[in-house]
Design a protein around this motif. Structure first.
Motif, short mmCIF file in Angstrom:
data_model
loop_
_atom_site.label_atom_id
_atom_site.label_comp_id
_atom_site.label_asym_id
_atom_site.label_seq_id
_atom_site.Cartn_x
_atom_site.Cartn_y
_atom_site.Cartn_z
N LYS A 161 0.60 -1.26 -0.03
CA LYS A 161 -0.54 0.48 0.46
C LYS A 161 0.98 1.63 0.14
CE LYS A 161 -1.08 0.87 5.42
NZ LYS A 161 -2.44 1.30 6.18
N GLU A 162 2.29 1.13 0.19
CA GLU A 162 3.03 2.19 0.27
C GLU A 162 3.08 2.90 -1.31
OE1 GLU A 162 6.93 1.50 2.07
OE2 GLU A 162 5.74 0.71 3.97
N GLY A 163 1.88 4.08 -1.25
CA GLY A 163 2.40 4.59 -2.31
C GLY A 163 1.65 4.18 -3.68
N GLY A 164 0.85 2.97 -2.79
CA GLY A 164 -0.63 3.35 -3.70
C GLY A 164 -2.22 3.12 -2.81
N THR A 165 -3.43 2.76 -3.71
CA THR A 165 -4.64 3.01 -2.97
C THR A 165 -4.88 2.20 -2.13
OG1 THR A 165 -4.60 4.74 -4.75
CG2 THR A 165 -6.63 3.89 -3.98
N VAL A 166 -5.76 2.20 -1.30
CA VAL A 166 -6.28 0.94 -0.82
C VAL A 166 -7.76 1.18 -1.01
CG1 VAL A 166 -6.93 0.24 1.57
CG2 VAL A 166 -4.62 0.93 0.97
N GLY A 167 -8.55 0.35 -1.53
CA GLY A 167 -9.53 -0.02 -1.79
C GLY A 167 -10.30 -0.72 -0.96
N MET A 168 -9.42 -1.80 0.04
CA MET A 168 -10.44 -1.55 1.36
C MET A 168 -9.53 -2.73 2.34
SD MET A 168 -13.06 -5.45 1.36
CE MET A 168 -14.03 -5.06 2.88
N GLU A 169 -9.09 -1.61 3.40
CA GLU A 169 -8.26 -1.84 4.74
C GLU A 169 -8.89 -2.99 4.73
OE1 GLU A 169 -5.95 -0.74 5.61
OE2 GLU A 169 -6.27 1.08 5.28
#
Length: 142
Positions: free
Chosen positions: A102-110
């Motif tokens: 998730k570092e530098g990415g986009t979380v859709g669902m934690e």
């Protein structure tokens, strides 16, 4: 830990799963529809979603391939409808990999407990690759 392919369809998943099962001579697919899940009054299920595929899986030439339809109203882009799924019996491993991806990415669902997994989450990494991470308890499901 296994890396598996997850294919998403825009309303024709059931047809695709049955097609691939026939083509590859696999077991009869077990298909879970959105309407098969326990109703949540906070998130009522639209009528048009009830027969759509929430989850299905096939073993094709020794590899697990998972399938679902997009939920009505969710974005669908043909060509970007493939994600990689990490399935592991080790929750700590799932958490570690998820937090790194998730570092530098986009979380859709934690990461969270769902009715199909003790620990599940999804994200798009910094390179635009979609990932789903899920705990495998050894029971039926993802």
């Amino acid at each position: 830990m296994a890396v598996e392919v997850y294919l998403t369809f825009n309303g024709n998943c059931r047809e695709a799963v049955e097609y691939y099962a026939e083509i590859f001579g696999t077991e009869k697919p077990q298909i879970m529809a959105f309407g098969d899940s326990k109703p949540n009054p906070e998130y009522p299920l639209p009528e048009e979603a009830k027969d759509l595929v929430m989850h299905a899986r096939l073993t094709i030439s020794g590899s697990t391939v998972m399938f679902s339809d997009t939920f009505p109203g969710s974005p669908f882009t043909q060509g970007n409808n493939i994600t990689l799924a990490i399935v592991s019996k080790d929750i700590d491993e799932i958490k570690s990999v998820f937090n790194k991806l998730k570092e530098g990415g986009t979380v859709g669902m934690e990461l969270q407990e769902t009715f199909w997994s003790k620990c599940y989450g999804q994200l798009t990494d910094k390179f635009g690759i979609g990932w789903q991470l899920s705990h495998d308890s050894g029971e039926t499901g993802m």
